[in-house]
Design a protein around this motif. Sequence first.
Motif, PDB file in Angstrom:
ATOM      1  N   LEU A  47      38.375 115.364 -55.744  1.00  0.00           N
ATOM      2  CA  LEU A  47      38.511 114.440 -54.614  1.00  0.00           C
ATOM      3  C   LEU A  47      38.981 115.160 -53.352  1.00  0.00           C
ATOM      4  O   LEU A  47      38.791 114.665 -52.248  1.00  0.00           O
ATOM      5  CB  LEU A  47      39.474 113.306 -54.959  1.00  0.00           C
ATOM      6  N   GLY A  48      39.561 116.333 -53.516  1.00  0.00           N
ATOM      7  CA  GLY A  48      40.036 117.119 -52.394  1.00  0.00           C
ATOM      8  C   GLY A  48      38.994 118.069 -51.817  1.00  0.00           C
ATOM      9  O   GLY A  48      39.249 118.744 -50.826  1.00  0.00           O
ATOM     10  N   ARG A  49      37.809 118.116 -52.403  1.00  0.00           N
ATOM     11  CA  ARG A  49      36.761 119.012 -51.909  1.00  0.00           C
ATOM     12  C   ARG A  49      36.160 118.501 -50.605  1.00  0.00           C
ATOM     13  O   ARG A  49      36.162 117.302 -50.328  1.00  0.00           O
ATOM     14  CB  ARG A  49      35.640 119.142 -52.943  1.00  0.00           C
ATOM     15  N   THR A  50      35.610 119.440 -49.836  1.00  0.00           N
ATOM     16  CA  THR A  50      34.945 119.107 -48.577  1.00  0.00           C
ATOM     17  C   THR A  50      33.499 119.591 -48.629  1.00  0.00           C
ATOM     18  O   THR A  50      33.165 120.500 -49.388  1.00  0.00           O
ATOM     19  CB  THR A  50      35.660 119.773 -47.387  1.00  0.00           C
ATOM     20  N   TYR A  51      32.653 118.990 -47.811  1.00  0.00           N
ATOM     21  CA  TYR A  51      31.240 119.375 -47.803  1.00  0.00           C
ATOM     22  C   TYR A  51      30.954 120.505 -46.822  1.00  0.00           C
ATOM     23  O   TYR A  51      29.895 121.126 -46.875  1.00  0.00           O
ATOM     24  CB  TYR A  51      30.332 118.171 -47.533  1.00  0.00           C
ATOM     25  N   GLY A  54      36.346 122.284 -42.533  1.00  0.00           N
ATOM     26  CA  GLY A  54      36.944 121.362 -41.571  1.00  0.00           C
ATOM     27  C   GLY A  54      36.532 119.905 -41.722  1.00  0.00           C
ATOM     28  O   GLY A  54      36.958 119.062 -40.939  1.00  0.00           O
ATOM     29  N   SER A  55      35.712 119.603 -42.712  1.00  0.00           N
ATOM     30  CA  SER A  55      35.272 118.212 -42.879  1.00  0.00           C
ATOM     31  C   SER A  55      36.298 117.414 -43.678  1.00  0.00           C
ATOM     32  O   SER A  55      37.244 117.965 -44.234  1.00  0.00           O
ATOM     33  CB  SER A  55      33.911 118.158 -43.583  1.00  0.00           C
ATOM     34  N   TRP A  56      36.067 116.120 -43.732  1.00  0.00           N
ATOM     35  CA  TRP A  56      36.920 115.263 -44.544  1.00  0.00           C
ATOM     36  C   TRP A  56      36.715 115.579 -46.015  1.00  0.00           C
ATOM     37  O   TRP A  56      35.650 116.042 -46.434  1.00  0.00           O
ATOM     38  CB  TRP A  56      36.572 113.786 -44.303  1.00  0.00           C
ATOM     39  N   THR A  57      37.750 115.265 -46.802  1.00  0.00           N
ATOM     40  CA  THR A  57      37.650 115.425 -48.256  1.00  0.00           C
ATOM     41  C   THR A  57      36.830 114.274 -48.836  1.00  0.00           C
ATOM     42  O   THR A  57      36.585 113.260 -48.147  1.00  0.00           O
ATOM     43  CB  THR A  57      39.048 115.399 -48.905  1.00  0.00           C
ATOM     44  N   VAL A  58      36.443 114.423 -50.086  1.00  0.00           N
ATOM     45  CA  VAL A  58      35.726 113.341 -50.771  1.00  0.00           C
ATOM     46  C   VAL A  58      36.566 112.063 -50.717  1.00  0.00           C
ATOM     47  O   VAL A  58      36.059 110.983 -50.412  1.00  0.00           O
ATOM     48  CB  VAL A  58      35.388 113.735 -52.225  1.00  0.00           C
ATOM     49  N   ARG A  59      37.859 112.187 -50.979  1.00  0.00           N
ATOM     50  CA  ARG A  59      38.757 111.014 -50.938  1.00  0.00           C
ATOM     51  C   ARG A  59      38.719 110.367 -49.551  1.00  0.00           C
ATOM     52  O   ARG A  59      38.568 109.153 -49.416  1.00  0.00           O
ATOM     53  CB  ARG A  59      40.190 111.408 -51.286  1.00  0.00           C
ATOM     54  N   GLN A  60      38.851 111.164 -48.499  1.00  0.00           N
ATOM     55  CA  GLN A  60      38.817 110.626 -47.141  1.00  0.00           C
ATOM     56  C   GLN A  60      37.464 109.993 -46.829  1.00  0.00           C
ATOM     57  O   GLN A  60      37.403 108.966 -46.150  1.00  0.00           O
ATOM     58  CB  GLN A  60      39.122 111.729 -46.116  1.00  0.00           C
ATOM     59  N   LEU A  61      36.396 110.589 -47.323  1.00  0.00           N
ATOM     60  CA  LEU A  61      35.067 110.024 -47.089  1.00  0.00           C
ATOM     61  C   LEU A  61      34.939 108.635 -47.700  1.00  0.00           C
ATOM     62  O   LEU A  61      34.431 107.712 -47.064  1.00  0.00           O
ATOM     63  CB  LEU A  61      33.978 110.949 -47.652  1.00  0.00           C
ATOM     64  N   VAL A  62      35.406 108.475 -48.936  1.00  0.00           N
ATOM     65  CA  VAL A  62      35.308 107.160 -49.588  1.00  0.00           C
ATOM     66  C   VAL A  62      36.095 106.129 -48.788  1.00  0.00           C
ATOM     67  O   VAL A  62      35.605 105.029 -48.514  1.00  0.00           O
ATOM     68  CB  VAL A  62      35.785 107.213 -51.058  1.00  0.00           C
ATOM     69  N   LEU A 103      45.658 106.516 -51.088  1.00  0.00           N
ATOM     70  CA  LEU A 103      45.495 105.640 -52.250  1.00  0.00           C
ATOM     71  C   LEU A 103      44.336 106.120 -53.119  1.00  0.00           C
ATOM     72  O   LEU A 103      43.450 106.835 -52.641  1.00  0.00           O
ATOM     73  CB  LEU A 103      45.208 104.214 -51.800  1.00  0.00           C
ATOM     74  N   PRO A 104      44.306 105.677 -54.373  1.00  0.00           N
ATOM     75  CA  PRO A 104      43.128 105.974 -55.190  1.00  0.00           C
ATOM     76  C   PRO A 104      41.872 105.416 -54.519  1.00  0.00           C
ATOM     77  O   PRO A 104      41.919 104.371 -53.846  1.00  0.00           O
ATOM     78  CB  PRO A 104      43.418 105.242 -56.506  1.00  0.00           C
ATOM     79  N   VAL A 105      40.742 106.099 -54.700  1.00  0.00           N
ATOM     80  CA  VAL A 105      39.500 105.657 -54.050  1.00  0.00           C
ATOM     81  C   VAL A 105      39.060 104.284 -54.549  1.00  0.00           C
ATOM     82  O   VAL A 105      38.314 103.588 -53.859  1.00  0.00           O
ATOM     83  CB  VAL A 105      38.358 106.690 -54.220  1.00  0.00           C
ATOM     84  N   GLU A 106      39.541 103.874 -55.697  1.00  0.00           N
ATOM     85  CA  GLU A 106      39.176 102.562 -56.245  1.00  0.00           C
ATOM     86  C   GLU A 106      39.494 101.438 -55.267  1.00  0.00           C
ATOM     87  O   GLU A 106      38.765 100.454 -55.168  1.00  0.00           O
ATOM     88  CB  GLU A 106      39.896 102.335 -57.576  1.00  0.00           C
ATOM     89  N   SER A 107      40.588 101.573 -54.509  1.00  0.00           N
ATOM     90  CA  SER A 107      40.950 100.521 -53.554  1.00  0.00           C
ATOM     91  C   SER A 107      39.851 100.339 -52.510  1.00  0.00           C
ATOM     92  O   SER A 107      39.529  99.210 -52.126  1.00  0.00           O
ATOM     93  CB  SER A 107      42.291 100.830 -52.882  1.00  0.00           C
ATOM     94  N   SER A 108      39.257 101.415 -52.060  1.00  0.00           N
ATOM     95  CA  SER A 108      38.179 101.314 -51.072  1.00  0.00           C
ATOM     96  C   SER A 108      36.864 100.886 -51.699  1.00  0.00           C
ATOM     97  O   SER A 108      36.074 100.183 -51.065  1.00  0.00           O
ATOM     98  CB  SER A 108      38.011 102.645 -50.330  1.00  0.00           C
ATOM     99  N   LYS A 164      28.128 114.267 -52.387  1.00  0.00           N
ATOM    100  CA  LYS A 164      27.381 115.038 -53.384  1.00  0.00           C
ATOM    101  C   LYS A 164      27.342 116.529 -53.031  1.00  0.00           C
ATOM    102  O   LYS A 164      27.402 117.390 -53.907  1.00  0.00           O
ATOM    103  CB  LYS A 164      25.983 114.461 -53.555  1.00  0.00           C
ATOM    104  N   ILE A 165      27.242 116.835 -51.738  1.00  0.00           N
ATOM    105  CA  ILE A 165      27.283 118.234 -51.304  1.00  0.00           C
ATOM    106  C   ILE A 165      28.637 118.845 -51.645  1.00  0.00           C
ATOM    107  O   ILE A 165      28.717 119.960 -52.191  1.00  0.00           O
ATOM    108  CB  ILE A 165      26.985 118.366 -49.792  1.00  0.00           C
ATOM    109  N   ALA A 166      29.708 118.131 -51.339  1.00  0.00           N
ATOM    110  CA  ALA A 166      31.061 118.632 -51.631  1.00  0.00           C
ATOM    111  C   ALA A 166      31.240 118.893 -53.129  1.00  0.00           C
ATOM    112  O   ALA A 166      31.819 119.907 -53.519  1.00  0.00           O
ATOM    113  CB  ALA A 166      32.122 117.631 -51.143  1.00  0.00           C
ATOM    114  N   LEU A 167      30.714 118.002 -53.945  1.00  0.00           N
ATOM    115  CA  LEU A 167      30.880 118.133 -55.399  1.00  0.00           C
ATOM    116  C   LEU A 167      29.992 119.216 -55.994  1.00  0.00           C
ATOM    117  O   LEU A 167      30.252 119.701 -57.092  1.00  0.00           O
ATOM    118  CB  LEU A 167      30.625 116.789 -56.078  1.00  0.00           C
ATOM    119  N   SER A 168      28.950 119.596 -55.275  1.00  0.00           N
ATOM    120  CA  SER A 168      28.048 120.622 -55.797  1.00  0.00           C
ATOM    121  C   SER A 168      28.560 122.035 -55.545  1.00  0.00           C
ATOM    122  O   SER A 168      28.007 123.000 -56.042  1.00  0.00           O
ATOM    123  CB  SER A 168      26.655 120.472 -55.160  1.00  0.00           C
TER     124      SER A 168
END
Length: 169
Positions: A47-51, A54-62, A103-108, A164-168
């Motif tokens: 969840l802390g990865r970025t694409y 300087g981009s937002w993290t996966v968590r921030q994106l959600v 917060l956990p991404v589930e909230s969003s 998906k880019i961040a996770l790859s």
Amino acid sequence: MDVRYPIGKLQVPEKVTLENIQEWLKEIETYTIRLRETVDSLSDEELGRTYREGSWTVRQLVHHIADSQLNMYQRLKLALTDENPTVPAFDEEKWAIQPDTNLPVESSIKMLEGINERIVSLGNSLTEEQLDRAFTHQINGIITVATKVAKLAWHEEHHLAHIKIALSK
């Protein structure tokens, strides 16, 4: 591919039809299922990865996707209920660093389920005449209902591609 726009920039047909609206609503309707499939089992590290640097993290994106859909839904309703209302911009960067984005991404995702259900319901009731109703964005000028529905669909897909880019990596 430009990772800033992995699915390309938003392109709206010159004359949007109700068929276009239906296509976009189908994407919106299934979005949270696809988002969940992508992020549900992620670790904090993932969840802390970025694409990109300087981009937002996966968590921030959600969380951003939910924040943005909330704002765009409100603008859509205002365009349908008021005569060309002026709407403020929202500072996405400042929203992305507020404490609730820890917060956990589930909230969003839960927020998105409700907002997207409302968007689809509202979108399914649109008439040809309503597609031309508009609001004036404080920075971007006049935006029609048709363009807003297109952006609601595009924006989610745009950021799912970022995730998906961040996770790859």
